[in-house]
Design a protein around this motif. Structure first.
Motif, PDB file in Angstrom:
ATOM      1  N   PRO A 535       0.817  -1.224   0.000  1.00  0.00           N
ATOM      2  CA  PRO A 535       0.000   0.000   0.000  1.00  0.00           C
ATOM      3  C   PRO A 535       0.848   1.271   0.000  1.00  0.00           C
ATOM      4  O   PRO A 535       2.014   1.270   0.401  1.00  0.00           O
ATOM      5  CB  PRO A 535      -0.794  -0.118   1.304  1.00  0.00           C
ATOM      6  N   THR A 536       0.230   2.345  -0.452  1.00  0.00           N
ATOM      7  CA  THR A 536       0.844   3.669  -0.385  1.00  0.00           C
ATOM      8  C   THR A 536      -0.095   4.595   0.370  1.00  0.00           C
ATOM      9  O   THR A 536      -1.271   4.274   0.593  1.00  0.00           O
ATOM     10  CB  THR A 536       1.106   4.236  -1.791  1.00  0.00           C
ATOM     11  N   PHE A 537       0.435   5.731   0.783  1.00  0.00           N
ATOM     12  CA  PHE A 537      -0.343   6.724   1.517  1.00  0.00           C
ATOM     13  C   PHE A 537      -0.202   8.067   0.823  1.00  0.00           C
ATOM     14  O   PHE A 537       0.856   8.382   0.253  1.00  0.00           O
ATOM     15  CB  PHE A 537       0.145   6.817   2.967  1.00  0.00           C
ATOM     16  N   THR A 538      -1.241   8.847   0.894  1.00  0.00           N
ATOM     17  CA  THR A 538      -1.267  10.118   0.160  1.00  0.00           C
ATOM     18  C   THR A 538      -0.217  11.098   0.649  1.00  0.00           C
ATOM     19  O   THR A 538       0.213  11.975  -0.110  1.00  0.00           O
ATOM     20  CB  THR A 538      -2.657  10.771   0.283  1.00  0.00           C
ATOM     21  N   ASP A 539       0.218  10.964   1.898  1.00  0.00           N
ATOM     22  CA  ASP A 539       1.195  11.918   2.442  1.00  0.00           C
ATOM     23  C   ASP A 539       2.596  11.314   2.572  1.00  0.00           C
ATOM     24  O   ASP A 539       3.451  11.858   3.268  1.00  0.00           O
ATOM     25  CB  ASP A 539       0.734  12.452   3.799  1.00  0.00           C
ATOM     26  N   PRO A 569       3.462  10.693   8.736  1.00  0.00           N
ATOM     27  CA  PRO A 569       4.789  10.191   9.092  1.00  0.00           C
ATOM     28  C   PRO A 569       5.504  10.992  10.166  1.00  0.00           C
ATOM     29  O   PRO A 569       6.332  10.428  10.892  1.00  0.00           O
ATOM     30  CB  PRO A 569       5.549  10.232   7.767  1.00  0.00           C
ATOM     31  N   LEU A 570       5.214  12.282  10.269  1.00  0.00           N
ATOM     32  CA  LEU A 570       5.948  13.102  11.227  1.00  0.00           C
ATOM     33  C   LEU A 570       5.257  13.222  12.569  1.00  0.00           C
ATOM     34  O   LEU A 570       5.783  13.873  13.480  1.00  0.00           O
ATOM     35  CB  LEU A 570       6.199  14.497  10.637  1.00  0.00           C
ATOM     36  N   ASP A 571       4.108  12.600  12.728  1.00  0.00           N
ATOM     37  CA  ASP A 571       3.450  12.599  14.032  1.00  0.00           C
ATOM     38  C   ASP A 571       4.236  11.729  15.006  1.00  0.00           C
ATOM     39  O   ASP A 571       4.785  10.690  14.615  1.00  0.00           O
ATOM     40  CB  ASP A 571       2.027  12.047  13.919  1.00  0.00           C
ATOM     41  N   PRO A 572       4.272  12.105  16.276  1.00  0.00           N
ATOM     42  CA  PRO A 572       4.941  11.257  17.266  1.00  0.00           C
ATOM     43  C   PRO A 572       4.142   9.980  17.516  1.00  0.00           C
ATOM     44  O   PRO A 572       2.925   9.938  17.330  1.00  0.00           O
ATOM     45  CB  PRO A 572       5.004  12.140  18.510  1.00  0.00           C
ATOM     46  N   VAL A 573       4.848   8.944  17.929  1.00  0.00           N
ATOM     47  CA  VAL A 573       4.211   7.681  18.262  1.00  0.00           C
ATOM     48  C   VAL A 573       3.905   7.676  19.757  1.00  0.00           C
ATOM     49  O   VAL A 573       4.805   7.854  20.584  1.00  0.00           O
ATOM     50  CB  VAL A 573       5.126   6.481  17.921  1.00  0.00           C
ATOM     51  N   ASN A 574       2.627   7.506  20.094  1.00  0.00           N
ATOM     52  CA  ASN A 574       2.259   7.398  21.503  1.00  0.00           C
ATOM     53  C   ASN A 574       2.555   5.994  22.020  1.00  0.00           C
ATOM     54  O   ASN A 574       2.710   5.036  21.258  1.00  0.00           O
ATOM     55  CB  ASN A 574       0.785   7.733  21.692  1.00  0.00           C
ATOM     56  N   ARG A 575       2.564   5.844  23.324  1.00  0.00           N
ATOM     57  CA  ARG A 575       2.896   4.559  23.936  1.00  0.00           C
ATOM     58  C   ARG A 575       1.859   3.487  23.607  1.00  0.00           C
ATOM     59  O   ARG A 575       2.200   2.311  23.444  1.00  0.00           O
ATOM     60  CB  ARG A 575       3.032   4.733  25.455  1.00  0.00           C
TER      61      ARG A 575
END
Length: 654
Positions: A535-539, A569-575
């Protein structure tokens, strides 16, 4: 064939690799119809003429032990000839024959045969290693000017693939062991002799190898019982002739026949031959056939120079052909002691992991150890001369002391003892990690191998081995050795899962973004191929540095992105999302009903089960106040800890 594979050492007189644990000598390998028929129909061999009812005796000598030269002198004196099966990787080393001695044997009328490069268990290696062991052995020996036509399986261990490879490398036959009647308990129903011609040219039958428990009468009975029961072919297998002691050791090898007993047997055999009661022939004289051209040398695999150089480092992948020792590992040691090896659980990591245990139940001298297979390239870690290497391993023990024990391989395939670390005390069964930096690798070395040994009576359990070229070890300017996650971050870097930033920092307290998380998991998986239809993503444009890593994550079902078709992609990953990523990476396993809960993670939380699974594995323990803090962004150092603990719980095999 030998029960114990030897390696000569300066301060370690004899390193020995055990017969593969958990496997018995083959007494009845099924004939390979494909190989046997092909040999007949294609004219690969032309069996020699042997009279019906005739008893033919062949004296074979395995492993190139130098004390066999004296035995050959006795045979010359009484008009007998033997067949000497030589592992090319042993030759020209202390306690083993030189090329000149092997050529002299051939000139005197004795036959030289092949026995693999490093005396390998051929049923427990992959296809390329099998080809190197069999073909390169013959190519090397023939390069010395030796006419090599027949083979003997180390450990009498064969398979259909091994038999086919022996034929393909130009051998006319191959000898096994242990499937002809002898004094050995369990052989009472076996044939009295091999047929002529043999039913399977590539696994010819022979009695068990001779050792220090065999009397002259025992040896004579192998011949007389064949004579009394229709004749046939009897192959006797010797290893040491004399007192069984070699340079650097006062311990007698049990695979020894005394000089007096051997001489008496040779005289008796010569008398039977001279009276025409039997024939004494070499393997070549029995099998016949022509000398085929030397096979092409099979090159070693491309050297691995970065990352953890140990194959199957957590001992999870089992050995081939029923071996109880993990894949790419071998049991070894030297001296006078009694040791047994077994697979045990749990290992150092999670409850489902494995470790290897060695119990030393009796001890006079020497050691015992588990170490990466001393082979021609399939398993042994590559090495660069002049470089130093960082070795790590976890152990727990009671009883004797422990130390790192290292060997290196030359381009000819010869393995040589190298060095030892200091000795470490028993841990009273508490897991402890040891580290050792090697001296510079000697000139001419192409591979190294190390293991943790035990010196004295006790129990040693080992797991989670690591070996890194120190040239490639990277440190980060903002991660001090006192950092609580220093080891976890170092592991991530050493295993090429993180590269840090261009300025030499790791930025441990920065939040990890979703694109970097994809990259970490992709590299943890070994950087596999990305499906064309991923898959691909628009962003996430093709120019994104982690474009393929993100697509791989989606192809594995580890992420589905957001409902609007983005990945962010640039959002932080929450726990909580980190828990979900690792849970899906593991294949969405069942969550134990006893899995822990956290007061701030309600049953309505979308990642409730994923978080409980993470806690059940021990990858997370939450915070001291009992909370998990699911929506808190995860920092890069904590992420390193999670990934490191994940690998301990679910280590990759091979």
């Amino acid at each position: 064939m030998t029960l114990l594979q030897r390696y000569t050492a300066a301060s370690e007189p004899r390193h020995r690799a055990e017969r593969p644990p958990g496997r018995r000598k083959a007494r009845w390998l099924a004939a390979s119809t494909t190989v046997a028929l092909a040999a007949s129909l294609l004219g690969l061999t032309a069996p020699a003429a042997n009279a019906v009812g005739e008893t033919v005796v062949t004296l074979t000598f395995d492993d190139a032990n130098v004390d066999q030269v004296v035995a050959a002198d006795k045979l010359n004196a009484v008009g007998l000839k033997g067949t000497f099966f030589l592992p090319s990787g042993y030759m020209n080393q202390t306690n083993y024959m030189t090329t000149a001695q092997a050529l002299a044997l051939q000139s005197a009328g004795h036959e030289i045969g092949g026995h693999s490069v490093t005396h390998a268990d051929l049923a427990a290696v992959g296809a390329e290693e099998l080809a190197r062991q069999v073909c390169n052995d013959r190519a090397t020996l023939m390069g010395y000017g030796l006419n090599v036509e027949n083979f003997a399986y180390p450990f009498a261990s064969a398979s259909d693939a091994a038999k086919a490879e022996v034929a393909a490398c130009g051998y006319n036959s191959a000898r096994g062991l242990g499937d002809i009647r002898s004094k050995v308990v369990g052989s009472e129903t076996f044939p009295f002799a091999e047929t002529m011609p043999p039913g399977d040219l590539y696994y010819t039958g022979a009695p068990d190898q001779l050792d220090n428990t065999w009397t002259l009468a025992d040896m004579q009975s192998l011949v007389t019982q064949a004579q009394a029961n229709g004749g046939g072919w009897v192959q006797l297998t010797f290893h040491h002739i004399g007192d069984g002691k070699v340079i650097g050791s006062n311990v007698a090898d049990p695979l020894t026949v005394s000089t007096d007993t051997f001489n008496q047997f040779a005289d008796w055999l010569a008398g039977l031959k001279n009276s025409n009661a039997i024939q004494v022939k070499t393997v070549k004289e029995v099998i016949g056939g022509t000398l085929k051209p030397a096979p092409a040398v099979v090159p070693p695999p491309v050297a691995q120079t970065a990352g953890n150089l140990i194959k199957n480092p957590s001992l999870e992948t089992p050995g081939l052909a029923g071996s109880l020792v993990p894949r790419c590992w071998q049991a070894g040691g030297y001296g006078n002691n009694t040791r047994t090896f077994s697979n045990v659980t749990p290992g150092h990591g999670g409850t489902a992991t494995a470790a290897q245990q060695m119990v030393m139940s009796a001890y006079t001298d020497g050691d015992g150890k588990l170490l990466p297979t001393l082979d021609t390239g399939e398993c042994a870690p590559s090495a660069t001369p002049g470089h130093t290497y960082l070795a790590k391993a976890w152990y727990k023990s009671t009883g004797g002391n422990t130390q790192f024990n290292l060997h290196y391989r030359t381009a000819s395939g010869t393995w040589t003892y190298w060095t030892d670390s200091i000795q470490y005390l028993p841990t009273n069964n508490v897991w402890t990690q040891l580290t050792f930096t090697t001296p510079p690798v000697p000139a001419g070395a192409t591979a190294i191998s190390f293991g943790l040994n035990m010196i004295g009576i006790g129990t040693l359990v080992t797991d989670d081995y690591e070996l890194y070229d120190t040239v490639g070890i990277k440190t980060f300017s903002d991660v001090a050795t006192s950092n609580q996650f220093f080891n976890e971050i170092s592991w991530l870097s050493n295993n090429l899962i993180t590269q840090g930033y261009a300025d030499g920092t790791f930025r441990p307290l920065a939040s990890i973004n979703r694109d970097a998380m994809a990259a970490f998991l992709y590299r943890l998986a070994g950087s596999p191929a990305v499906p064309a239809n991923a898959p691909t993503f628009t962003d996430v444009a093709p120019g994104n540095q982690f474009y393929n890593e993100i697509r791989w994550l989606a192809a594995q079902g580890i992420t589905t992105g957001y409902t609007d078709g983005t990945y962010r992609p640039l959002d932080p990953v929450n726990r909580d999302a980190m828990a979900a990523f690792l849970y899906r990476y593991n294949g969405k396993p069942a969550v134990p009903t006893t899995a822990p809960t956290f007061p701030d993670v309600s049953t309505g939380n979308q990642f409730y089960n994923e978080i409980r699974w993470l806690a059940a594995t021990g990858i997370t323990t939450g915070y001291p106040d009992g909370t998990f803090r699911p929506v808190q962004p995860i920092s890069r150092d904590a992420m390193a800890a999670f990934v490191y603990r994940y690998n301990l719980n679910f280590p990759k095999g091979m």
